[in-house]
Design a protein around this motif. Structure first.
Motif, PDB file in Angstrom:
ATOM      1  N   ASP A  77       2.779  -8.567   4.576  1.00  0.00           N
ATOM      2  CA  ASP A  77       2.585  -8.944   5.960  1.00  0.00           C
ATOM      3  C   ASP A  77       3.512  -8.158   6.889  1.00  0.00           C
ATOM      4  OD1 ASP A  77       0.577 -10.755   5.331  1.00  0.00           O
ATOM      5  OD2 ASP A  77       1.956 -12.446   5.221  1.00  0.00           O
ATOM      6  N   LEU A  78       4.715  -7.862   6.393  1.00  0.00           N
ATOM      7  CA  LEU A  78       5.678  -7.157   7.237  1.00  0.00           C
ATOM      8  C   LEU A  78       5.241  -5.734   7.554  1.00  0.00           C
ATOM      9  CD1 LEU A  78       9.004  -8.335   5.563  1.00  0.00           C
ATOM     10  CD2 LEU A  78       7.999  -9.154   7.701  1.00  0.00           C
ATOM     11  N   LEU A  79       4.404  -5.150   6.725  1.00  0.00           N
ATOM     12  CA  LEU A  79       3.995  -3.762   6.922  1.00  0.00           C
ATOM     13  C   LEU A  79       2.695  -3.600   7.705  1.00  0.00           C
ATOM     14  CD1 LEU A  79       4.752  -2.388   3.356  1.00  0.00           C
ATOM     15  CD2 LEU A  79       6.146  -2.153   5.413  1.00  0.00           C
ATOM     16  N   LEU A  80       1.976  -4.668   7.911  1.00  0.00           N
ATOM     17  CA  LEU A  80       0.645  -4.556   8.510  1.00  0.00           C
ATOM     18  C   LEU A  80       0.642  -3.840   9.854  1.00  0.00           C
ATOM     19  CD1 LEU A  80      -1.056  -7.939   7.618  1.00  0.00           C
ATOM     20  CD2 LEU A  80      -1.412  -5.691   6.582  1.00  0.00           C
ATOM     21  N   ASP A  81       1.628  -4.075  10.675  1.00  0.00           N
ATOM     22  CA  ASP A  81       1.664  -3.445  11.991  1.00  0.00           C
ATOM     23  C   ASP A  81       1.988  -1.952  11.917  1.00  0.00           C
ATOM     24  OD1 ASP A  81       1.004  -5.785  13.262  1.00  0.00           O
ATOM     25  OD2 ASP A  81       3.071  -6.301  13.775  1.00  0.00           O
ATOM     26  N   LEU A  82       2.412  -1.479  10.750  1.00  0.00           N
ATOM     27  CA  LEU A  82       2.764  -0.061  10.595  1.00  0.00           C
ATOM     28  C   LEU A  82       1.627   0.773  10.018  1.00  0.00           C
ATOM     29  CD1 LEU A  82       6.330  -0.535   9.083  1.00  0.00           C
ATOM     30  CD2 LEU A  82       5.717  -0.135  11.476  1.00  0.00           C
ATOM     31  N   ILE A  83       0.590   0.124   9.497  1.00  0.00           N
ATOM     32  CA  ILE A  83      -0.488   0.823   8.812  1.00  0.00           C
ATOM     33  C   ILE A  83      -1.750   0.807   9.673  1.00  0.00           C
ATOM     34  CG2 ILE A  83      -1.927   0.876   6.741  1.00  0.00           C
ATOM     35  CD1 ILE A  83       0.391  -0.607   5.299  1.00  0.00           C
ATOM     36  N   ALA A  84      -2.352   1.981   9.848  1.00  0.00           N
ATOM     37  CA  ALA A  84      -3.603   2.071  10.614  1.00  0.00           C
ATOM     38  C   ALA A  84      -4.719   1.344   9.852  1.00  0.00           C
ATOM     39  CB  ALA A  84      -3.983   3.535  10.817  1.00  0.00           C
ATOM     40  N   PRO A  85      -5.606   0.668  10.560  1.00  0.00           N
ATOM     41  CA  PRO A  85      -6.693  -0.055   9.889  1.00  0.00           C
ATOM     42  C   PRO A  85      -7.564   0.836   9.004  1.00  0.00           C
ATOM     43  CG  PRO A  85      -6.588  -0.673  12.208  1.00  0.00           C
ATOM     44  CD  PRO A  85      -5.635   0.483  12.012  1.00  0.00           C
ATOM     45  N   ASP A  86      -7.662   2.120   9.336  1.00  0.00           N
ATOM     46  CA  ASP A  86      -8.506   3.037   8.560  1.00  0.00           C
ATOM     47  C   ASP A  86      -7.693   3.944   7.625  1.00  0.00           C
ATOM     48  OD1 ASP A  86      -7.304   4.380  10.664  1.00  0.00           O
ATOM     49  OD2 ASP A  86      -9.036   5.637  11.087  1.00  0.00           O
ATOM     50  N   ALA A  87      -6.463   3.550   7.339  1.00  0.00           N
ATOM     51  CA  ALA A  87      -5.585   4.365   6.496  1.00  0.00           C
ATOM     52  C   ALA A  87      -6.137   4.502   5.078  1.00  0.00           C
ATOM     53  CB  ALA A  87      -4.195   3.742   6.434  1.00  0.00           C
ATOM     54  N   THR A  88      -5.729   5.576   4.415  1.00  0.00           N
ATOM     55  CA  THR A  88      -6.052   5.809   3.011  1.00  0.00           C
ATOM     56  C   THR A  88      -4.753   5.995   2.245  1.00  0.00           C
ATOM     57  OG1 THR A  88      -8.134   6.902   3.579  1.00  0.00           O
ATOM     58  CG2 THR A  88      -7.253   7.300   1.372  1.00  0.00           C
ATOM     59  N   PHE A  89      -4.577   5.210   1.196  1.00  0.00           N
ATOM     60  CA  PHE A  89      -3.404   5.339   0.328  1.00  0.00           C
ATOM     61  C   PHE A  89      -3.882   5.798  -1.040  1.00  0.00           C
ATOM     62  CE2 PHE A  89       0.233   2.656   2.159  1.00  0.00           C
ATOM     63  CZ  PHE A  89      -0.129   2.924   3.462  1.00  0.00           C
ATOM     64  N   TRP A  90      -3.199   6.783  -1.598  1.00  0.00           N
ATOM     65  CA  TRP A  90      -3.479   7.271  -2.947  1.00  0.00           C
ATOM     66  C   TRP A  90      -2.341   6.844  -3.851  1.00  0.00           C
ATOM     67  CZ3 TRP A  90      -4.819  13.098  -1.848  1.00  0.00           C
ATOM     68  CH2 TRP A  90      -6.043  13.170  -1.172  1.00  0.00           C
ATOM     69  N   PHE A  91      -2.669   6.090  -4.875  1.00  0.00           N
ATOM     70  CA  PHE A  91      -1.708   5.671  -5.885  1.00  0.00           C
ATOM     71  C   PHE A  91      -2.181   6.201  -7.231  1.00  0.00           C
ATOM     72  CE2 PHE A  91      -1.173   1.652  -3.127  1.00  0.00           C
ATOM     73  CZ  PHE A  91      -0.245   2.276  -2.332  1.00  0.00           C
ATOM     74  N   SER A  92      -1.370   6.043  -8.251  1.00  0.00           N
ATOM     75  CA  SER A  92      -1.760   6.546  -9.571  1.00  0.00           C
ATOM     76  C   SER A  92      -2.983   5.822 -10.122  1.00  0.00           C
ATOM     77  CB  SER A  92      -0.586   6.444 -10.551  1.00  0.00           C
ATOM     78  OG  SER A  92      -0.122   5.116 -10.614  1.00  0.00           O
ATOM     79  N   ASP A  93      -3.280   4.632  -9.609  1.00  0.00           N
ATOM     80  CA  ASP A  93      -4.446   3.894 -10.088  1.00  0.00           C
ATOM     81  C   ASP A  93      -5.710   4.163  -9.269  1.00  0.00           C
ATOM     82  OD1 ASP A  93      -3.814   2.521  -7.762  1.00  0.00           O
ATOM     83  OD2 ASP A  93      -4.186   0.547  -8.635  1.00  0.00           O
ATOM     84  N   GLY A  94      -5.618   4.982  -8.220  1.00  0.00           N
ATOM     85  CA  GLY A  94      -6.809   5.304  -7.451  1.00  0.00           C
ATOM     86  C   GLY A  94      -6.543   5.382  -5.959  1.00  0.00           C
ATOM     87  N   SER A  95      -7.623   5.525  -5.206  1.00  0.00           N
ATOM     88  CA  SER A  95      -7.575   5.636  -3.748  1.00  0.00           C
ATOM     89  C   SER A  95      -7.951   4.297  -3.138  1.00  0.00           C
ATOM     90  CB  SER A  95      -8.550   6.708  -3.265  1.00  0.00           C
ATOM     91  OG  SER A  95      -8.196   7.954  -3.799  1.00  0.00           O
TER      92      SER A  95
END
Length: 99
Positions: free
Chosen positions: A1-19
């Motif tokens: 919840d603390l990070l929600l205001d920092l992330i764009a609604p259409d953001a893409t994150f790539w982790f080792s388990d996928g996109s």
């Protein structure tokens, strides 16, 4: 919840388990990771290097570190930020194991 205001609604994150695209998918990926390893007591970044800086976008690379009880780890990351009408937001993040 603390990070929600920092992330764009259409953001893409790539982790080792996928996109993961969008807040709901990103949240689910983070929560699954923390549940699998237990909540990290400490999480920090170091070796930050700003590789691009402009009025509307910026990008940095870094090492991320975590520690939870007797377990600890690290990896490398890249974060891309964009200036949106509501302020600076993360639009892309790529986290992976250290080489």
């Amino acid at each position: 919840d603390l990070l929600l205001d920092l992330i764009a609604p259409d953001a893409t994150f790539w982790f080792s388990d996928g996109s993961h695209r969008g807040i709901d998918a990103i949240r689910a990926a983070f929560e699954a990771t923390w549940q699998a390893m237990g909540a990290a007591e400490n999480y920090w970044l170091d070796q930050l290097e700003w590789i691009a800086e402009a009025d509307t976008a910026a990008a940095c690379t870094y090492r991320f570190n975590w520690q939870a009880g007797d377990h600890a780890g690290s990896g490398r990351g890249t974060t891309v930020l964009a200036r949106r009408p509501e302020g600076w937001r993360i639009v892309h993040e790529h986290l992976s194991a250290a080489p």
